[in-house]
Scaffold this motif. Structure first.
Motif, PDB file in Angstrom:
ATOM      1  N   GLY A 256       0.773  -1.238   0.000  1.00 42.95           N
ATOM      2  CA  GLY A 256       0.000   0.000   0.000  1.00 42.95           C
ATOM      3  C   GLY A 256       0.800   1.280   0.000  1.00 42.95           C
ATOM      4  O   GLY A 256       0.222   2.370   0.077  1.00 42.95           O
TER       5      GLY A 256
ATOM      6  N   SER B   1      -0.136   9.085   5.708  1.00 43.97           N
ATOM      7  CA  SER B   1      -1.310   9.378   4.896  1.00 43.97           C
ATOM      8  C   SER B   1      -1.895  10.751   5.224  1.00 43.97           C
ATOM      9  O   SER B   1      -2.260  11.019   6.371  1.00 43.97           O
ATOM     10  CB  SER B   1      -2.383   8.301   5.127  1.00 43.97           C
ATOM     11  OG  SER B   1      -3.631   8.725   4.617  1.00 43.97           O
TER      12      SER B   1
ATOM     13  N   ASP C 292       2.211   2.751  -2.365  1.00 44.84           N
ATOM     14  CA  ASP C 292       1.956   3.549  -3.559  1.00 44.84           C
ATOM     15  C   ASP C 292       0.685   4.384  -3.466  1.00 44.84           C
ATOM     16  O   ASP C 292       0.482   5.318  -4.248  1.00 44.84           O
ATOM     17  CB  ASP C 292       1.882   2.635  -4.792  1.00 44.84           C
ATOM     18  CG  ASP C 292       0.811   1.564  -4.668  1.00 44.84           C
ATOM     19  OD1 ASP C 292       0.474   1.191  -3.520  1.00 44.84           O
ATOM     20  OD2 ASP C 292       0.314   1.096  -5.709  1.00 44.84           O
ATOM     21  N   ARG C 293      -0.157   4.087  -2.484  1.00 42.16           N
ATOM     22  CA  ARG C 293      -1.410   4.840  -2.339  1.00 42.16           C
ATOM     23  C   ARG C 293      -1.592   5.369  -0.918  1.00 42.16           C
ATOM     24  O   ARG C 293      -2.721   5.625  -0.488  1.00 42.16           O
ATOM     25  CB  ARG C 293      -2.595   3.966  -2.729  1.00 42.16           C
ATOM     26  CG  ARG C 293      -2.754   2.690  -1.917  1.00 42.16           C
ATOM     27  CD  ARG C 293      -3.882   1.804  -2.444  1.00 42.16           C
ATOM     28  NE  ARG C 293      -4.143   0.672  -1.576  1.00 42.16           N
ATOM     29  CZ  ARG C 293      -3.450  -0.454  -1.568  1.00 42.16           C
ATOM     30  NH1 ARG C 293      -2.423  -0.586  -2.407  1.00 42.16           N
ATOM     31  NH2 ARG C 293      -3.760  -1.445  -0.752  1.00 42.16           N
TER      32      ARG C 293
ATOM     33  N   TRP D 271      -3.999   8.156   0.281  1.00 42.17           N
ATOM     34  CA  TRP D 271      -5.436   7.937   0.175  1.00 42.17           C
ATOM     35  C   TRP D 271      -5.955   6.997   1.241  1.00 42.17           C
ATOM     36  O   TRP D 271      -7.167   6.732   1.301  1.00 42.17           O
ATOM     37  CB  TRP D 271      -5.777   7.395  -1.217  1.00 42.17           C
ATOM     38  CG  TRP D 271      -5.379   8.338  -2.292  1.00 42.17           C
ATOM     39  CD1 TRP D 271      -4.280   8.243  -3.105  1.00 42.17           C
ATOM     40  CD2 TRP D 271      -6.029   9.543  -2.659  1.00 42.17           C
ATOM     41  NE1 TRP D 271      -4.215   9.318  -3.964  1.00 42.17           N
ATOM     42  CE2 TRP D 271      -5.280  10.130  -3.709  1.00 42.17           C
ATOM     43  CE3 TRP D 271      -7.186  10.195  -2.203  1.00 42.17           C
ATOM     44  CZ2 TRP D 271      -5.649  11.329  -4.309  1.00 42.17           C
ATOM     45  CZ3 TRP D 271      -7.538  11.394  -2.804  1.00 42.17           C
ATOM     46  CH2 TRP D 271      -6.786  11.951  -3.843  1.00 42.17           C
TER      47      TRP D 271
END
Length: 268
Positions: free
Chosen positions: A67, A186, A69-70, A73
């Motif tokens: 995760g 995040s 890479d994201r 979000w």
């Protein structure tokens, strides 16, 4: 011995007692910019030696979990799902111990799931991050700016890390290792913790709770730990002379001993 496994794309460390035990499992949940690694050198061996099976997960986008890479979000709700998945996969009913952001995740977990007990360690309070952010901005504006640079994925230095996380003497090699492991957090999760997804106190399932703060904490000041304790009707335990990184302060065993004494009071 620390063992590592992958559960549904999540990095999970386990450290078990040498002999079988009836004591409850412990699941450690890390804070922002970190991963499960923050528990493996101190708390996990300490509590396993005391007879408690210990586990720690890296939330998605952290450590060696999927995760990255994201990550911007990812939401706090995603992190709560990670905790649930690991608990189900390990088939345990653990005491939850959350540090900083991990403590906030624990509070959100209790909205939908029961736990035998929880420990909030230098935790983001149920009222969110706004007060902590303003306090840091007023007290240490340069540090506030540096932390926002880390949030954006920019590199910092050991002096900044020391000021943010530690109050006592710090081993420079440990600082460099910690710095090398740190990562961005995040943006969505930060907004969730600031105002957009605060714990619903009326939905939370009650559990025995330990609230611990640190006297010299620059990120979650002691008065916010006291606010958290007051919100939940619990006493607040402040670790004197310590900063935010209570797992790696020179006197980290004082905090661990406090938690161990509390664990020993829980009903089997």
């Amino acid at each position: 011995m620390i063992k590592k496994q992958n559960i549904a794309g999540l990095e999970v460390f386990s450290c078990l007692p040498d002999t079988p035990t009836s004591r409850p499992n412990l699941l450690f949940i890390h804070g922002a910019f970190a991963g499960a690694w923050m528990w493996t050198e101190t708390y996990m061996p300490y509590f396993a030696a005391a007879g408690y099976p210990c586990h720690a997960l890296s939330l998605r986008g952290h450590g060696d979990s999927d995760g990255h890479d994201r990550i911007n979000w990812l939401s706090v709700a995603d992190y709560v799902d990670d905790v649930r998945m690991v608990i189900e996969a390990l088939a345990i009913d653990p005491v939850l111990l959350g540090h900083s952001m991990g403590g906030f995740v624990v509070q959100k977990y209790l909205e939908h799931h029961a736990a035998p007990a929880v420990a909030l360690l230098c935790s983001v309070p149920p009222q969110g991050l706004i007060a902590a952010q303003f306090h840091l901005l007023l007290q240490k504006p340069q540090l506030y700016l540096e932390i926002n640079r880390i949030l954006a994925g920019n590199y910092t230095e050991t002096d900044t890390l020391k000021e943010a996380l530690f109050a006592g003497e710090v081993d420079e090699k440990m600082l460099e290792t910690w710095l090398g492991r740190m990562q961005n957090e995040s943006q969505r999760a930060i907004w969730d913790m600031s105002m957009f997804n605060l714990p619903n106190l009326y939905c939370m399932q009650k559990a025995p709770m330990l609230v611990v703060g640190a006297e010299m904490d620059a990120l979650v000041p002691a008065f916010l730990a006291q606010s958290t304790a007051q919100t939940y009707g619990e006493p607040c335990h402040i670790l004197r002379g310590m900063g935010h990184a209570i797992t790696h302060e020179k006197d980290w065993t004082k905090g661990a001993a406090l938690i161990l004494n509390w664990l020993e009071t829980l009903k089997p």
